[in-house]
Scaffold this active site. Structure first.
Site, PDB file in Angstrom:
ATOM      1  N   ARG A 103      -2.163   1.137   0.561  1.00 23.63           N
ATOM      2  CA  ARG A 103      -0.813   0.629   0.341  1.00 23.63           C
ATOM      3  C   ARG A 103      -0.628  -0.245  -0.893  1.00 23.63           C
ATOM      4  O   ARG A 103       0.439  -0.797  -1.097  1.00 23.63           O
ATOM      5  CB  ARG A 103      -0.292  -0.133   1.576  1.00 23.63           C
ATOM      6  CG  ARG A 103      -0.251   0.732   2.812  1.00 23.63           C
ATOM      7  CD  ARG A 103       0.501   0.111   3.939  1.00 23.63           C
ATOM      8  NE  ARG A 103      -0.023  -1.179   4.335  1.00 23.63           N
ATOM      9  CZ  ARG A 103       0.616  -2.017   5.141  1.00 23.63           C
ATOM     10  NH1 ARG A 103       1.797  -1.708   5.606  1.00 23.63           N
ATOM     11  NH2 ARG A 103       0.073  -3.157   5.472  1.00 23.63           N
ATOM     12  N   ASP A 104      -1.653  -0.382  -1.734  1.00 29.32           N
ATOM     13  CA  ASP A 104      -1.497  -1.173  -2.962  1.00 29.32           C
ATOM     14  C   ASP A 104      -2.381  -0.621  -4.085  1.00 29.32           C
ATOM     15  O   ASP A 104      -3.055  -1.371  -4.788  1.00 29.32           O
ATOM     16  CB  ASP A 104      -1.812  -2.649  -2.689  1.00 29.32           C
ATOM     17  CG  ASP A 104      -1.377  -3.571  -3.829  1.00 29.32           C
ATOM     18  OD1 ASP A 104      -0.523  -3.163  -4.641  1.00 29.32           O
ATOM     19  OD2 ASP A 104      -1.895  -4.699  -3.894  1.00 29.32           O
ATOM     20  N   VAL A 105      -2.376   0.695  -4.258  1.00 29.75           N
ATOM     21  CA  VAL A 105      -3.127   1.303  -5.349  1.00 29.75           C
ATOM     22  C   VAL A 105      -2.359   1.019  -6.636  1.00 29.75           C
ATOM     23  O   VAL A 105      -1.217   1.439  -6.800  1.00 29.75           O
ATOM     24  CB  VAL A 105      -3.304   2.819  -5.143  1.00 29.75           C
ATOM     25  CG1 VAL A 105      -4.014   3.454  -6.331  1.00 29.75           C
ATOM     26  CG2 VAL A 105      -4.056   3.099  -3.848  1.00 29.75           C
ATOM     27  N   ASN A 137      -6.180  -2.930  -8.835  1.00 31.68           N
ATOM     28  CA  ASN A 137      -7.044  -2.591  -7.711  1.00 31.68           C
ATOM     29  C   ASN A 137      -7.921  -1.373  -7.942  1.00 31.68           C
ATOM     30  O   ASN A 137      -8.505  -0.832  -6.998  1.00 31.68           O
ATOM     31  CB  ASN A 137      -6.210  -2.418  -6.441  1.00 31.68           C
ATOM     32  CG  ASN A 137      -5.627  -3.731  -5.977  1.00 31.68           C
ATOM     33  OD1 ASN A 137      -6.200  -4.794  -6.219  1.00 31.68           O
ATOM     34  ND2 ASN A 137      -4.476  -3.673  -5.333  1.00 31.68           N
TER      35      ASN A 137
END
Length: 158
Positions: free
Chosen positions: A43-45, A49
């Site tokens: 949910r936070d690519v 990251n």
């Protein structure tokens, strides 16, 4: 995102994406001790990251906002987790997510690495969200002509 003030070679950018895809696949396929799928979604690519190690392999970091089956979520109702510019339409709409949402986000990242811009842009958060939800990505060949038909077709699917 630049290599000595020049465009990153397509093969290098694709190799970074492939390394990140391997990591995401491992997370998406993870199972509990009982063999049950965990349904992990990062949910936070985003650029912050994905790290390329000294070995040249890309790795996905910071699963801090990841969601897995059985994990308690104690957040404000309707709060978006992650960086909006990389979110899938499903994530923006607050729908149930699976690994495809992470793949979409990685596609946005690959597009940005190759074209030096994101496929969806807006001067305000509202405009950006509208672009993601209602428009096709900007044509990648406008920013770069050496992508080749396969990579260009892939980027158009973001």
């Amino acid at each position: 995102l630049r290599v000595r003030d020049s465009l990153m070679p397509v093969g290098v950018a694709v190799a970074i994406a492939v390394g990140a895809l391997h990591g995401l696949h491992a997370a998406h396929e993870a199972r509990s001790e009982k063999g049950e799928p965990l349904h992990i979604v990062h949910r936070d690519v985003s650029p912050q990251n994905v790290l390329v190690g000294t070995d040249g392999v890309a790795r996905v970091l910071d699963f801090g906002v990841a969601k897995a089956v059985g994990r308690l979520q104690t957040t404000e109702s309707g709060r978006l987790k992650g960086k909006v510019a990389y979110m899938s339409p499903e994530q923006i709409r607050g729908e149930e997510l699976d690994g495809r949402s992470d793949i979409f986000s990685l596609g946005v990242l690959l597009y940005e690495i190759l074209c030096h811009r994101r496929p969806f842009e807006g001067e305000t958060l509202t405009t950006l969200v509208y672009q993601i939800l209602h428009h096709e990505p900007a044509a990648p060949n406008l920013a770069r002509t050496d992508l080749g038909p396969r990579v260009e077709a892939l980027l158009r699917r973001v």
